[in-house]
Design a protein around this motif. Structure first.
Motif: not given
Length: 346
Positions: A153-154, A159-174
């Motif tokens: 999922x993307x 952030x608080x400075x107005x910088x836009x971020x996009x990233x894919x995350x693997x939410x499952x963890x060990x």
């Protein structure tokens, strides 16, 4: 193991590497999930104790323990059947694409796109590298092989400075238990502190200079410039984390102010040094009028920079400021409500 305390996996390997097939007694702690802990406010697991008897398979006659640490660990795992918890999924959010694919806590991940997986972190890197594709994950549940298809999922945020971020995350963890590191005495603490201080200061200076260059190039927005309110927040957050973080934050702010003071802006020390260079090149002092105009221009630049920093601080906390002002204005005194204090008769 047999009454001997084991804190790290390497200690277990050392204790079992010399075993020739003798039975050992293992005492262990196993995490058991608590459903809806604290009313569903957190994910909680309780470590339950257990005891197991284990008889490692003996080595072949004449076989010696492997001299290499990695090979010795592999030998112990093969002879005992013990395996690392690294590839076992511990937390699988129900809203994640991995959950919809069928993965559940306690499953042992074996393959990603038909490639065997041995390290969780390596598997995560491989997933992020092909985040825009549909992936096939294979796992075992109580020895039964299973598989499913999913896509990362993307997530997008500012952030608080107005910088836009996009990233894919693997939410499952060990989950891997961690042991506290043993402290090693330093025979030369003073020289070590000086070396580390110089190295850390050099790193901070490089970071700040790169930020200033990016700001001058327009690659970093002026909204990232912060003022005293942000410095107050940073100091408060660092102080809450402990004295070491607070001292590091104060040092960072001091180095930052020192570099800004060396900028070639009149009325700053860097501006005075620039005047000295001009005077050394001309071999005579600069005219008084030029120094006055330059100082006035430098003061205007500093005032403008201060206004921008203060504006950014207020904009970042505008919602909080408005909320606090509304709370003050909506708080009515008894006189305003018509509930005037009663007169006392003496």
């Amino acid at each position: 193991m047999n009454g001997r305390r084991i804190e790290r996996f390497v200690d277990l390997v050392d204790a079992l590497s010399s075993n020739r097939g003798d039975q050992v007694v293992l005492s262990y702690l196993r995490p058991v999930d608590v459903p809806r802990a604290l009313g569903g406010l957190c994910d909680l697991a309780v470590l339950e104790p257990g005891v197991a008897q284990l008889t490692p398979a003996p080595r072949l006659p004449g076989a010696m323990p492997p001299p290499d640490a990695q090979a010795r660990a592999a030998d112990v795992l093969e002879r005992t059947g013990i395996e690392s918890a690294d590839m076992y999924a511990a937390f699988v959010p129900e809203a994640s694409s991995e959950w919809r694919a069928g993965l559940r806590p306690g499953d042992r991940v074996t393959m990603l796109d038909s490639a065997p997986q041995r390290l969780w972190r390596t598997m995560e890197d491989g997933l992020v590298a092909g985040a825009d594709k549909m992936r096939e994950l294979q796992w075992t549940r109580e020895g039964i092989p299973m598989r499913g298809f999913f896509q990362l999922r993307e997530e997008q945020w500012d952030d608080e400075f107005g910088q836009h971020y996009e990233r894919y995350v693997f939410r499952t963890d060990h989950w891997l238990p961690a042991a506290a590191d043993r402290l090693v005495p330093n025979p030369h603490p003073l020289t070590y502190a000086v070396r580390r201080g110089i190295a850390e200061t050099r790193s901070v200076i490089k970071f700040i200079i790169v930020g200033l260059l990016r700001l001058a190039q327009g690659r970093v927005s002026l909204s990232s410039v912060s003022g005293p309110i942000t410095l107050y927040d940073i100091a408060g957050q660092a102080g809450a984390r402990g004295p070491a973080y607070f001292v590091w934050a104060m040092a960072l702010i001091s180095v930052n102010l020192g570099i800004i003071n060396l900028l070639p802006i009149p009325v700053l020390d860097g501006g005075h040094l620039l005047f000295f260079l001009f005077e050394a090149a001309r071999r005579k002092p600069l005219p008084l009028r030029i120094r006055e105009v330059a100082s006035l221009a430098g003061m205007m630049v500093l005032m403008l920079l201060m206004l921008v920093a203060f504006k950014n601080d207020v904009e970042r906390r505008w919602d909080v400021i408005v909320t606090q002002v509304r709370e003050i204005l909506t708080t009515r005194s008894p006189v305003e409500d018509g509930d005037r204090p009663a007169h006392r008769v003496i």
